[in-house]
Design a protein around this motif. Sequence first.
Motif, PDB file in Angstrom:
ATOM      1  N   ASP A 189       0.800  -1.260  -0.087  1.00  0.00           N
ATOM      2  CA  ASP A 189       0.038  -0.032  -0.022  1.00  0.00           C
ATOM      3  C   ASP A 189       1.035   1.170  -0.082  1.00  0.00           C
ATOM      4  O   ASP A 189       0.662   2.296   0.727  1.00  0.00           O
ATOM      5  CB  ASP A 189      -0.886   0.013   1.304  1.00  0.00           C
ATOM      6  CG  ASP A 189      -1.979   1.136   0.965  1.00  0.00           C
ATOM      7  OD1 ASP A 189      -2.291   1.346  -0.037  1.00  0.00           O
ATOM      8  OD2 ASP A 189      -2.907   1.355   2.092  1.00  0.00           O
ATOM      9  N   ARG A 190       1.807   1.361  -0.772  1.00  0.00           N
ATOM     10  CA  ARG A 190       2.754   2.238  -0.911  1.00  0.00           C
ATOM     11  C   ARG A 190       2.666   2.982  -2.508  1.00  0.00           C
ATOM     12  O   ARG A 190       2.501   2.041  -3.476  1.00  0.00           O
ATOM     13  CB  ARG A 190       4.066   1.923  -0.594  1.00  0.00           C
ATOM     14  CG  ARG A 190       4.373   1.423   0.655  1.00  0.00           C
ATOM     15  CD  ARG A 190       4.339   2.646   1.641  1.00  0.00           C
ATOM     16  NE  ARG A 190       4.576   2.203   2.854  1.00  0.00           N
ATOM     17  CZ  ARG A 190       3.958   1.770   3.889  1.00  0.00           C
ATOM     18  NH1 ARG A 190       2.793   1.137   3.697  1.00  0.00           N
ATOM     19  NH2 ARG A 190       4.343   1.354   5.182  1.00  0.00           N
ATOM     20  N   SER A 227       2.902   6.648   1.973  1.00  0.00           N
ATOM     21  CA  SER A 227       2.062   5.501   2.643  1.00  0.00           C
ATOM     22  C   SER A 227       0.512   5.921   2.345  1.00  0.00           C
ATOM     23  O   SER A 227       0.257   6.651   2.908  1.00  0.00           O
ATOM     24  CB  SER A 227       2.252   4.961   4.050  1.00  0.00           C
ATOM     25  OG  SER A 227       1.605   4.325   4.698  1.00  0.00           O
ATOM     26  N   SER A 282      -1.946   4.233   3.339  1.00  0.00           N
ATOM     27  CA  SER A 282      -2.933   3.843   4.548  1.00  0.00           C
ATOM     28  C   SER A 282      -2.735   4.695   5.695  1.00  0.00           C
ATOM     29  O   SER A 282      -3.387   4.888   6.479  1.00  0.00           O
ATOM     30  CB  SER A 282      -2.315   2.694   4.938  1.00  0.00           C
ATOM     31  OG  SER A 282      -1.135   2.175   5.194  1.00  0.00           O
ATOM     32  N   GLU A 295       7.060   9.079   3.391  1.00  0.00           N
ATOM     33  CA  GLU A 295       7.647   8.205   4.435  1.00  0.00           C
ATOM     34  C   GLU A 295       9.066   8.299   3.834  1.00  0.00           C
ATOM     35  O   GLU A 295      10.033   8.560   4.848  1.00  0.00           O
ATOM     36  CB  GLU A 295       7.411   6.870   3.896  1.00  0.00           C
ATOM     37  CG  GLU A 295       6.066   6.280   4.725  1.00  0.00           C
ATOM     38  CD  GLU A 295       6.016   4.821   4.681  1.00  0.00           C
ATOM     39  OE1 GLU A 295       5.339   4.294   5.645  1.00  0.00           O
ATOM     40  OE2 GLU A 295       6.547   4.123   3.766  1.00  0.00           O
TER      41      GLU A 295
END
Length: 220
Positions: free
Chosen positions: A27-28, A42, A44, A50
């Motif tokens: 989920d990146r 990220s 999520s 990040e």
Amino acid sequence: SSDLHRVRFFNYIPSGIRCMAYSALLDRLAVSRIDGSLEIYSLSANYFQEKVFPGDESRSTEAVCWAGKRLFTAGLDGKILELDLEKQCLSYSLDGFGGPIWCISANSSGSHLAIGCEDGSVKLFEVLPDKIQFEKSLDRQKGRVLSLSWIPSGTHIAAGSIDFIRVFDVQSGHSVQRIHVDRGWVKSPHRRCLVWSVVFLSNKEIVSADSAGKAQIGRA
């Protein structure tokens, strides 16, 4: 008396985006910019940024892809790079031996990479635990390969080029189909239609987007 704080604001102008790749497993979202930098977001975590890999304007990154939890880039210098996401640095680079690289794509299992090169070749690399290793070249065609997509089963690859899309059998390495794209408003014989993006669906339909501004659907 009161304290005085002086604040200066500046107009932040981010560098343009060259290409992106999403990893459903992590989920990146990996975003490569024109200045050569690469960012990891990220999704999520509310699209939190990040990591940032510093840019190198002398190296043009034309394509980014995930193979499992590993991230690879390729560009016009003809090299494939793997990025170390933990140490946030370059792991290694490998020559693609086909001139400038326009696209890179991994199969659904993440076991193999395919690159599309300036010399018209599609080359396959096996993804090993600590590196990638050249496996073979598919039938070389006339014209640069601008986009690639594996069918989810991994048996065939669609390759977008200039004015057409070719379908390759991965096992034999041979081209098994050639699909001409509708050039739309591009009527001049001197103007070419560049297939910048292809997606090979599990039902054998191929969705493409091109320089004529058209999204088209063909069937392999």
